[in-house]
Design a protein around this motif. Structure first.
Motif, PDB file in Angstrom:
ATOM      1  N   UNK A   6      -6.030  -0.785  -5.805  1.00  0.00           N
ATOM      2  CA  UNK A   6      -7.081  -1.488  -5.066  1.00  0.00           C
ATOM      3  C   UNK A   6      -6.460  -2.534  -4.138  1.00  0.00           C
ATOM      4  N   UNK A   7      -6.530  -2.276  -2.840  1.00  0.00           N
ATOM      5  CA  UNK A   7      -5.876  -3.160  -1.871  1.00  0.00           C
ATOM      6  C   UNK A   7      -6.590  -4.483  -1.688  1.00  0.00           C
ATOM      7  N   UNK A   8      -7.827  -4.589  -2.180  1.00  0.00           N
ATOM      8  CA  UNK A   8      -8.526  -5.869  -2.057  1.00  0.00           C
ATOM      9  C   UNK A   8      -8.061  -6.861  -3.115  1.00  0.00           C
ATOM     10  N   UNK A   9      -7.158  -6.439  -3.973  1.00  0.00           N
ATOM     11  CA  UNK A   9      -6.584  -7.286  -5.016  1.00  0.00           C
ATOM     12  C   UNK A   9      -5.208  -7.751  -4.536  1.00  0.00           C
ATOM     13  N   UNK A  10      -5.062  -9.050  -4.305  1.00  0.00           N
ATOM     14  CA  UNK A  10      -3.813  -9.575  -3.755  1.00  0.00           C
ATOM     15  C   UNK A  10      -2.623  -9.292  -4.667  1.00  0.00           C
ATOM     16  N   UNK A  11      -2.821  -9.360  -5.969  1.00  0.00           N
ATOM     17  CA  UNK A  11      -1.713  -9.098  -6.898  1.00  0.00           C
ATOM     18  C   UNK A  11      -1.232  -7.659  -6.772  1.00  0.00           C
ATOM     19  N   UNK A  14       0.775  -7.393  -3.628  1.00  0.00           N
ATOM     20  CA  UNK A  14       2.100  -7.981  -3.868  1.00  0.00           C
ATOM     21  C   UNK A  14       3.006  -6.990  -4.599  1.00  0.00           C
ATOM     22  N   UNK A  15       2.443  -6.246  -5.560  1.00  0.00           N
ATOM     23  CA  UNK A  15       3.212  -5.226  -6.278  1.00  0.00           C
ATOM     24  C   UNK A  15       3.678  -4.123  -5.323  1.00  0.00           C
ATOM     25  N   UNK A  16       2.775  -3.699  -4.437  1.00  0.00           N
ATOM     26  CA  UNK A  16       3.121  -2.650  -3.472  1.00  0.00           C
ATOM     27  C   UNK A  16       4.263  -3.128  -2.584  1.00  0.00           C
ATOM     28  N   UNK A  17       4.165  -4.352  -2.078  1.00  0.00           N
ATOM     29  CA  UNK A  17       5.216  -4.885  -1.216  1.00  0.00           C
ATOM     30  C   UNK A  17       6.545  -4.973  -1.970  1.00  0.00           C
ATOM     31  N   UNK A  18       6.505  -5.398  -3.227  1.00  0.00           N
ATOM     32  CA  UNK A  18       7.729  -5.502  -4.036  1.00  0.00           C
ATOM     33  C   UNK A  18       8.336  -4.129  -4.307  1.00  0.00           C
ATOM     34  N   UNK A  19       7.532  -3.093  -4.309  1.00  0.00           N
ATOM     35  CA  UNK A  19       8.003  -1.714  -4.454  1.00  0.00           C
ATOM     36  C   UNK A  19       8.545  -1.200  -3.122  1.00  0.00           C
ATOM     37  N   UNK A  42       3.607  -7.357   5.254  1.00  0.00           N
ATOM     38  CA  UNK A  42       3.339  -8.534   4.435  1.00  0.00           C
ATOM     39  C   UNK A  42       2.236  -8.158   3.449  1.00  0.00           C
ATOM     40  N   UNK A  43       1.956  -9.017   2.508  1.00  0.00           N
ATOM     41  CA  UNK A  43       0.842  -8.771   1.588  1.00  0.00           C
ATOM     42  C   UNK A  43      -0.442  -8.575   2.399  1.00  0.00           C
TER      43      UNK A  43
END
Length: 151
Positions: A6-11, A14-19, A42-43
């Motif tokens: 769910x992209x509306x969830x900032x956390x 953040x996980x996607x970006x860290x991956x 970016x996030x």
């Protein structure tokens, strides 16, 4: 474990970006260019990209993800990313197969990847994609277009 992200969830973003960042840094090394737009995400840009994401988790950690948009009646794969710590485990293949199997209403699937990214091209070819040409968005960065058409 496969799940829609769910992209509306900032956390989650953040996980996607860290991956994504370490995965695309490896691709940048393979293709000899850091001109990959995803390296500048970016996030916020992930949260607003309009793509549908599915992720693969191992021991609660996001190990891989695939993202797509529906464009002109085709399913256009925008990202297929696996964290370098999880390379060679079949995660990319599972993600790709999941999207292909879950979206049988589409007769055309398209993707583009760096022409020098042989592992990615081999994966797509092994799943029935064919090379249909390419382009060079910036000098020295050849991109291969592939598609899979279901009769």
């Amino acid at each position: 474990m496969m799940q829609e992200l769910q992209l509306n969830n900032q956390a989650v973003a953040e996980e996607i970006l860290a991956l994504q960042l370490p995965a695309y840094r490896v691709e940048a090394e393979i293709i000899g260019s850091d001109a990959i737009p995803a390296l500048r995400d970016t996030v916020e840009s992930i949260m607003s990209c309009g793509e549908t994401f599915y992720g693969w988790r191992e021991d609660g950690e996001l190990a891989g993800a695939i993202a797509y948009k529906i464009e002109d009646g085709a399913l256009d794969i925008h990202r297929l990313i696996v964290h370098p710590n999880h390379f060679r485990k079949g995660i990319g293949r599972r993600l790709l197969q999941y999207v292909l199997q879950e979206h049988t209403q589409f007769k055309k699937f398209i993707v583009a990847t760096g022409s020098k990214n042989v592992p990615a091209i081999q994966l797509y070819l092994s799943e029935g994609f064919v090379e249909i040409g390419g382009f060079e968005p910036v000098p020295g960065l050849p991109i291969t277009n592939l598609e899979k058409v279901i009769a």
